[in-house]
Design an enzyme around this catalytic site. Structure first.
Site, PDB file in Angstrom:
ATOM      1  N   LYS A  82       0.843  -1.200   0.000  1.00 33.45           N
ATOM      2  CA  LYS A  82       0.000   0.000   0.000  1.00 33.45           C
ATOM      3  C   LYS A  82       0.882   1.255   0.000  1.00 33.45           C
ATOM      4  O   LYS A  82       1.903   1.301   0.679  1.00 33.45           O
ATOM      5  CB  LYS A  82      -0.904  -0.024   1.241  1.00 33.45           C
ATOM      6  N   SER A 160      -9.791   2.399   2.559  1.00 35.95           N
ATOM      7  CA  SER A 160      -8.583   3.083   2.103  1.00 35.95           C
ATOM      8  C   SER A 160      -7.619   2.113   1.425  1.00 35.95           C
ATOM      9  O   SER A 160      -6.826   2.513   0.606  1.00 35.95           O
ATOM     10  CB  SER A 160      -7.921   3.831   3.255  1.00 35.95           C
ATOM     11  N   SER A 184     -10.584  -0.692   6.925  1.00 37.38           N
ATOM     12  CA  SER A 184      -9.912  -0.629   5.616  1.00 37.38           C
ATOM     13  C   SER A 184      -9.175  -1.897   5.190  1.00 37.38           C
ATOM     14  O   SER A 184      -8.575  -1.920   4.125  1.00 37.38           O
ATOM     15  CB  SER A 184      -8.960   0.560   5.558  1.00 37.38           C
TER      16      SER A 184
END
Length: 469
Positions: A82, A160, A184
């Protein structure tokens, strides 16, 4: 182009082929890179693909394995990180325009751990700007635009860690690293039909990761199965002196052995009757079927109820206050206006208005909640419920008005730092995934892994994947 099934093999299966030299890490990396470059843009899944890094790491892995130095099940396996994890010398944008050219000169601890076991980073996963820390109304709140769901590109991949969910579901990498402050990891796993683990707070170092709400942020894997999550978790868990919130050495580390785990204790499961006000009928159906399977294979499944209280209000205040502190200079400099989302541009100013008394009151509520949850876990090892009460939502939905339902479990799980694992448990009539989540007491990550793995041994939902042409 190799057969589609290669892209959906579990980490465990890929590892077997790599260890026995039937599969070359360089070849595997090349085909994943090729697929990621072709399909990544279709889903807005990546912030950046990193072919140079990937091929360099894959070649090093291949050399070592040929010399007989095999580092374990992640050696030579491609993954995506990420884009809030620092990677030395590469842009780490946090999904947000004000940070589009930010570069760090060190790696996040999680990335160091993955380097150490020989995993191959093929790119950085797109994400919601600032991990949604300033609030957001639309799925498009990201430098890359809205992450599209590989099961239906008119729908969102959620949360997210939206890029991480899309990458795993579309078979663009064998696994991805996501983060969760509130939902998330669990939500993208549910919407995208993958398995995702939110570890106990403090078991995975956040050094080198963007801070949003430091008393709630957690880092974990999204992968093909609960077993894959266990293997990745074993590589990234552990005490880190550079992150003072990590647990002590003896409580942070995690070792995984499939044989030990299957012989471990019989689990008492609690089916949560009040986690959601109601489930959308298309989700209720697969979830009901999943409960029947659990009752068949676990000797003890009883109804359980979450304690009732202002948990979401307390959680909301903590995230708002800690987020405003984390992004203080962005808000005070006025650069917060550069964010994409209309809510994100203003929410920081609102969050700064909470008083210290509000925050301390929320922390008191959190303490009361932690005691109540300890009592609940005296009767149960693992709590189970639907991961989300709805399937993947349309891309253009106003999340502030359209995705509002009480989520006491999201608040409770994250306020108390509890481990949770979402796995696929079926599909709606529109062929959108439904998820089932398992939650255990803080520190008992092995219980959620054991329960989810047992469920996956009797179902094959985690082996389904979207048809991508």
């Amino acid at each position: 182009m190799p057969g589609e099934e290669l892209f959906y093999l579990s980490v465990s299966e890929l590892a077997k082929r790599i260890e026995t030299k039937k599969l070359s890490p360089v070849d595997l990396t090349r085909v994943y890179l090729d697929r990621s470059q072709k399909l990544g843009p279709r889903f807005n899944a990546y912030a950046q693909i990193t072919p140079e890094t990937a091929l360099e790491q894959a070649k090093a892995a291949e050399k070592e394995i040929q010399r007989g130095h095999y580092r374990g099940p992640l050696h030579g396996i491609p993954y995506a990180a990420k884009d809030l994890l620092a990677i030395k010398g590469l842009p780490t944008t946090w999904g947000a325009k004000p940070y589009a050219s930010q570069v760090f000169d060190y790696n996040a601890t999680v990335v160091e751990h993955l380097n150490r076991v020989g995993a191959v980073m093929i790119g950085k996963a797109a994400m919601i700007e600032l991990a949604g820390g300033m609030g957001y109304r639309f799925a498009s709140a990201s430098l890359q635009g809205e992450a599209k769901n590989p099961w239906d590109t008119t729908r969102w991949s959620c949360g997210s860690s939206s890029g991480s969910g899309a990458i795993v579901a579309a078979g663009l990498a064998a696994f991805a690293i996501g983060t969760e402050t509130w939902g998330s990891i669990i939500c993208p796993s549910a919407f995208c039909g993958v398995s995702g683990l939110r570890p106990t707070y403090g078991r995975v170092s956040r050094y080198g990761a963007m801070a949003l709400a430091p008393s709630m942020d957690k880092i974990g894997p999204l992968a093909r199965s609960a077993e894959d999550c266990a293997r990745i978790f074993a590589a990234i868990a552990g005490h880190d002196p550079r992150d003072r919130s990590t647990l002590p050495i003896d409580r942070a580390a995690f070792t995984y052995s499939p044989s030990i785990e299957l012989r471990s204790r019989p689990l008492k499961l609690g089916w949560l009757t009040n986690a959601w006000k109601s489930l959308e009928p298309s989700i209720a159906k697969p979830v009901d079927a999943a409960v029947k399977i659990l009752k068949k294979f676990f000797s003890s499944v009883k109804n359980a109820a979450l304690p009732v209280g202002p948990w979401e209000d307390a959680g909301g205040i903590i995230v708002a206050v800690e987020g405003a502190a984390s992004f203080r200079s962005l808000i005070r400099s006025g650069r917060v206006s550069e964010l994409t989302d209309p809510l994100g541009q203003i929410a920081g100013y609102v969050n700064e208005q909470y008083s210290a008394a509000d925050y301390l009151q929320a922390l008191k509520v959190r303490e009361i909640l932690q005691k109540k949850m300890e009592e609940l876990f005296e009767s149960f090892d693992v709590l189970v419920t639907a991961s989300q009460p709805v399937p993947a939502t349309p891309l253009d939905l106003n999340l502030e008005t359209g995705l509002v339902f009480p989520d006491p479990l999201g608040a409770i799980g994250n306020l108390c730092g509890l481990p949770a694992l979402s796995v696929p448990c079926g599909f709606t009539e529109k062929n959108l995934p439904a998820g089932l989540q398992f939650i255990a007491r803080a520190g008992d990550d092995i219980a959620v892994l054991q329960a989810a793995r047992a469920f996956q041994q009797h179902t094959d939902w985690h082996k389904r994947h979207p048809k991508i042409h």
